[in-house]
Every structure is written in structure tokens, then in C-alpha cells.
Design a protein around this motif. Structure first.
Motif, PDB file in Angstrom:
ATOM      1  N   ALA A  10       0.813  -1.208   0.000  1.00  0.00           N
ATOM      2  CA  ALA A  10       0.000   0.000   0.000  1.00  0.00           C
ATOM      3  C   ALA A  10       0.851   1.263   0.000  1.00  0.00           C
ATOM      4  CB  ALA A  10      -0.906  -0.011   1.215  1.00  0.00           C
ATOM      5  N   HIS A 249      -0.273  13.098   3.632  1.00  0.00           N
ATOM      6  CA  HIS A 249      -1.508  13.501   2.966  1.00  0.00           C
ATOM      7  C   HIS A 249      -1.335  14.932   2.458  1.00  0.00           C
ATOM      8  CE1 HIS A 249      -5.642  14.552   2.188  1.00  0.00           C
ATOM      9  NE2 HIS A 249      -6.001  13.285   2.374  1.00  0.00           N
ATOM     10  N   PHE A 347      -8.860   0.338  -8.885  1.00  0.00           N
ATOM     11  CA  PHE A 347      -9.856   0.452  -7.818  1.00  0.00           C
ATOM     12  C   PHE A 347     -10.357  -0.930  -7.404  1.00  0.00           C
ATOM     13  CE2 PHE A 347     -14.368   0.456  -6.677  1.00  0.00           C
ATOM     14  CZ  PHE A 347     -14.276   1.143  -5.485  1.00  0.00           C
TER      15      PHE A 347
END
Ligand code: SAM
Ligand code: SF4
Length: 448
Positions: A10, A249, A347
Motif C-alpha cells: 500500500a 496527505h 480500484f
């Protein structure tokens, strides 16, 4: 770190550091044995390090093969469906070995352990222990150690004595991105106090650690008692010989932090800043909280602060509702930002997330084409940028010593992965000339 794939973890694992204990394979007949398999991101690698220490304290010898293990721990990822499918394959294999009397106990930990689906898996595969990311410490009691009482996982001891170590500075995430299961399985953000982090880093450095990676789902969202992430990063950069952080982020990334990367010698000039999409419309659907222009501006600040640095990102292709125009905007952003690498994800609908129920599902064929288009753009940029390094002399941190081919794996201060011709041991620095470059890696020879 320059890898580009849909199947990679990830977030980029820095040159896949070998977890402590690996290689120390013990004969299965001597005492109790345990095998830990890790799936997913650095957070999981780090949680495995902690569990490794618990099993070692409990007198287990670590082995690498399931068939040599009394206890098998699968520390898992839940971010995409294919991660779950992989774990199911391992659980099936473990059941077979258990029937043959080879494996005695199986534990399922990590993000799948924290998901509702774990109950069905526990019944289907007769799993002995299921732990989520919030109660990993309960493994201690399971392996015969005194019960640990903890408010939250980061205070569990990290890796010690290795030349590189992960230090968790926060857990959980307060965002609610449409597609993401992380907030459900890892909970809300909890930040560690600055003093505790710095003390841990000092302790690690005293024990021989030369490279520290600060970890969290949104590290730049870290804040504690009026201090912000940049304060923590600066404090760590005072005591660590080399520090990097992941993952960040864009909404939390301050210009101050980007400038500190360029200014501070001990901070690796490498930024991983997931963008997910170049389309403002999709960014809104995803609830990312920024527009593409703001992201571009931040990249401008980073490039100015660290012109030689490396930039990587995460991109999702085929989120429900993504049109050709949205995709074109992602390609344009990729071209403008000239990423050195990217993790491109197709996705994957996760039950319980908003995106799993959204209309506008993109067909597999279109997702595949868009994936390849983004990949091609990233690789072309990365190749071009890496070519500029050829002929230069770099100081390289050796992460893994030379294999039989004589090549060690290292990293430049700009965060480039390098295959370098040297016999220097892991944890040392060598100067080397970059002789050639591909899209993912530089090739160098040691100068002495
Ligand atoms: N917290 C980080 C952030 O917001 O940028 C990323 C954490 S997430 C575990 C790592 C990456 O996995 C995300 O950046 C996203 O690109 C990808 N990801 C998460 N959920 C996904 C899904 N359902 N399908 C495909 N990719 C996904
Ligand atoms: Fe997931 Fe978004 Fe949190 Fe990252 S910021 S962990 S993608 S919810």
C-alpha cells in the motif's frame, strides 16, 4: 524505491528492509518455533517486528517455512480484495499442514483481523487467534508472556540494533476517503508524544540504527500539545543520522516541512505524497480535501527545496464515476509533476466503504487500459529523470550487502534506489559513480 506497480504494498517499503530475525532460521526440532508472514505496507512490517520480539521473548525460534513452525502468524492487509484472496490461499495451505500434524496453531493479525470478515475466516479455516491492529499486544498472552496492558499499539517496542528501523509516530486516520477501509480497521488518529518518539530514536541510534523511517497513515497530520509534524521531524533529524517519513496527505503537508527536507542534511530528499487523481471532480468524490492545483503547488515547493530529490505518489485508476476526461487530467498531472515513481492501484471495492456502493463502475478493460497509460507516463518520466543522474558521484547508504552477483542495494540522499558494486556491509556509506539508469533503479560502481 522506484517501483511502479499495481501489486506492490500500500505504500512503498524502503528497499524492502529484511526484518530482524530473518536469516536466523533455527532447526525445527529445537524448542518451539514460529513463522511470521507479512502482507501489506510498512505499518504491517513494523507490527510484525513487534510480534517477532514477543515470540522471541517467549522462547520461540523463528523459522521461514510453515512446515517447520509450531505457530504461524499471518499479519495481513485489507486494503484491496486481492490481498484478502492471497491470505485465503495461505490459510488453505495452513489447514492442510495442520491436518498433517505439521503446523499446530495459526494466528491471523493485522487489518483483516480487525475487519468483520475475520469472523467468517476464523470459522472456515479454524484459526486459533484473531487480533486486530489495535490489540496486537494480546499476542503476548497467547505465546505465554505476562499480559500486556496498553492504551495503544505504538508504545510497543520497535526494532532495535538494526541499521535501519521504523518508528511509528501515529496510528489510525481521521480522513474518510470514499474507497478506503483503513479508518475502519485502524481507527481514528492517535499521535505519540514528541518526547517519546525522540527518546525511542535516541535509543535506536545508540543501539546502531543508522536510518530511521517515521511511520503512519498520514504522518504529516501528526500533532501533539501544540507541536506539528515539522517540529517532530526537525527534532528527530537532530538525533538520527538519516531520517525519512511515510506516508503523507497533501492536505496536511506544510511548505515548512517541504523546505526542511531541502535544508536539513539528515533528512532524505524523498517525498511520497499520494495524489490519487488529477481530476478535481474525482478528488471531490473521493473526499480528498484538496484540488489538483494545490497539489501541483506543493510539488513546486518541494522541487524548489530539493531539486535533486525524488517524488513518488499513489494513484487509483477506475474509481466509480471516473470518466475519460478525469483520466486525461490524471495523465496531465503525472506529466506535470514528473514523478520518479508511483504506486498505481486499480480500484478495488471494499465492503463498508462509500465507493463500494457508488454507481458508474468502470469496466475491467477500461481500468486495465488506463492503468497501462498511467504506468507508461510514470515510467517515461522516471527514466528521463534517472538518466540525469548518470555520470554523477553519489554518497550511497548500503541497505543490503552484496549478493552473489557482487551488487549491494543502497539509496542515495535523493532517495534513488541504487545497485552498487561494493563489498561494504549494510549500514555503511560508500561513494560511487552512477554508470547507468533504468526507470526504477540506478547502477553504480564503488570508488573507494
Ligand atoms: N494514507 C495514505 C494516503 O491517504 O495517501 C495511503 C494509505 S492506503 C493504505 C495506500 C494506498 O492504497 C492509497 O493511497 C490508495 O492509492 C490505495 N488504496 C486504498 N484503498 C484502495 C482501494 N479500495 N482500491 C484501490 N486502491 C486503494
Ligand atoms: Fe485511507 Fe484516505 Fe486515510 Fe489515506 S487518508 S488512510 S487513503 S482514508
Amino acid at each position: 524505491m522506484n517501483s511502479t506497480s499495481s501489486e506492490t504494498p500500500a505504500a512503498p517499503i524502503p528497499l524492502s528492509r529484511k526484518p530482524p530475525g530473518q536469516g536466523r532460521t533455527h532447526a525445527p526440532s529445537v524448542g518451539k518455533t514460529a513463522c511470521i508472514r507479512t502482507f501489506g505496507c510498512q505499518m504491517n512490517v513494523h507490527d510484525s517486528d513487534r510480534m517477532r520480539r514477543m515470540i522471541q521473548d517467549a522462547g520461540y525460534a523463528e523459522v521461514q517455512r510453515y512446515e517447520d513452525a509450531d505457530l504461524v502468524i499471518l499479519n495481513t492487509c485489507y486494503v484491496r480484495e486481492n490481498a484478502v484472496d492471497r491470505v485465503k490461499g495461505h490459510l488453505g495451505e495452513l489447514n492442510r499442514l495442520r491436518r498433517e500434524g505439521r503446523v499446530k496453531k495459526v494466528a491471523l493479525t493485522g487489518c483483516i483481523g480487525a475487519a468483520d470478515e475475520s469472523r467468517t475466516l476464523q470459522e472456515t479455516y479454524n484459526i486459533d487467534l484473531v487480533l486486530g491492529t489495535h490489540n496486537t499486544y494480546e499476542l503476548a498472552e497467547f505465546v505465554g508472556l505476562p499480559t500486556m496492558r496498553e492504551t495503544y499499539t505504538p508504545e510497543l517496542p520497535g526494532t532495535e540494533g538494526e541499521h535501519s528501523a521504523f518508528v511509528t509516530i501515529m496510528t489510525g486516520c481521521n480522513y474518510k476517503c470514499s474507497y478506503c477501509i483503513v479508518p475502519t480497521v485502524r481507527g481514528r488518529m492517535i499521535c505519540r508524544p514528541l518526547d517519546g518518539v525522540v527518546a525511542e530514536v535516541e535509543h535506536l541510534v545508540a543501539g546502531g540504527t543508522k536510518y530511521v523511517t517515521l511511520l503512519g497513515q498520514t504522518v504529516d497530520a501528526w500533532r501533539h500539545e501544540g507541536k506539528r509534524f515539522c517540529d517532530l521531524l526537525e527534532a528527530v533529524s537532530e538525533v538520527a543520522p538519516r531520517v525519512w517519513f511515510t506516508t503523507s496527505h497533501p492536505s496536511n503537508m506544510e511548505d515548512r516541512t517541504l523546505r526542511a527536507i531541502g535544508e536539513r542534511d539528515t533528512i532524505v530528499k524523498r517525498l511520497h505524497l499520494p495524489v490519487q487523481s488529477g481530476s478535481d471532480r474525482m478528488l471531490k468524490v473521493m473526499h480528498r480535501g484538496y484540488k489538483a492545483e494545490r497539489y501541483r503547488r506543493k510539488i513546486g515547493v518541494f522541487r524548489e527545496a530539493a531539486p535533486d530529490g525524488t517524488l513518488s505518489t499513489d494513484i487509483i485508476v477506475g474509481h466509480p464515476g471516473e470518466t475519460e476526461e478525469d483520466h486525461e487530467q490524471t495523465l496531465k498531472l503525472v506529466e506535470d509533476c514528473e514523478f520518479d515513481s508511483a504506486y498505481i492501484f486499480k480500484f478495488s471495492p471494499r465492503r463498508g466503504t462509500e465507493a463500494a456502493d457508488l454507481p458508474g463502475v468502470v469496466s475491467d478493460a477500461v481500468v486495465q487500459r488506463r492503468f497501462l497509460e498511467v504506468l507508461r507516463e510514470i515510467e517515461q518520466n522516471a527514466f528521463k529523470r534517472n538518466q540525469r543522474k548518470v555520470g554523477g558521484v553519489e554518497e550511497i547508504f548500503v541497505r543490503h550487502g552484496a549478493t552473489e552477483s557482487g551488487k549491494a542495494i543502497g539509496e542515495t540522499w535523493s532517495g534513488h534506489a541504487v545497485h552498487v558494486d561494493t563489498a561494504a556491509p549494510p549500514g555503511s556509506y560508500v561513494r560511487a559513480t552512477i554508470e547507468s539508469a533504468g526507470p526504477h533503479v540506478l547502477y553504480a560502481s564503488h570508488m573507494n
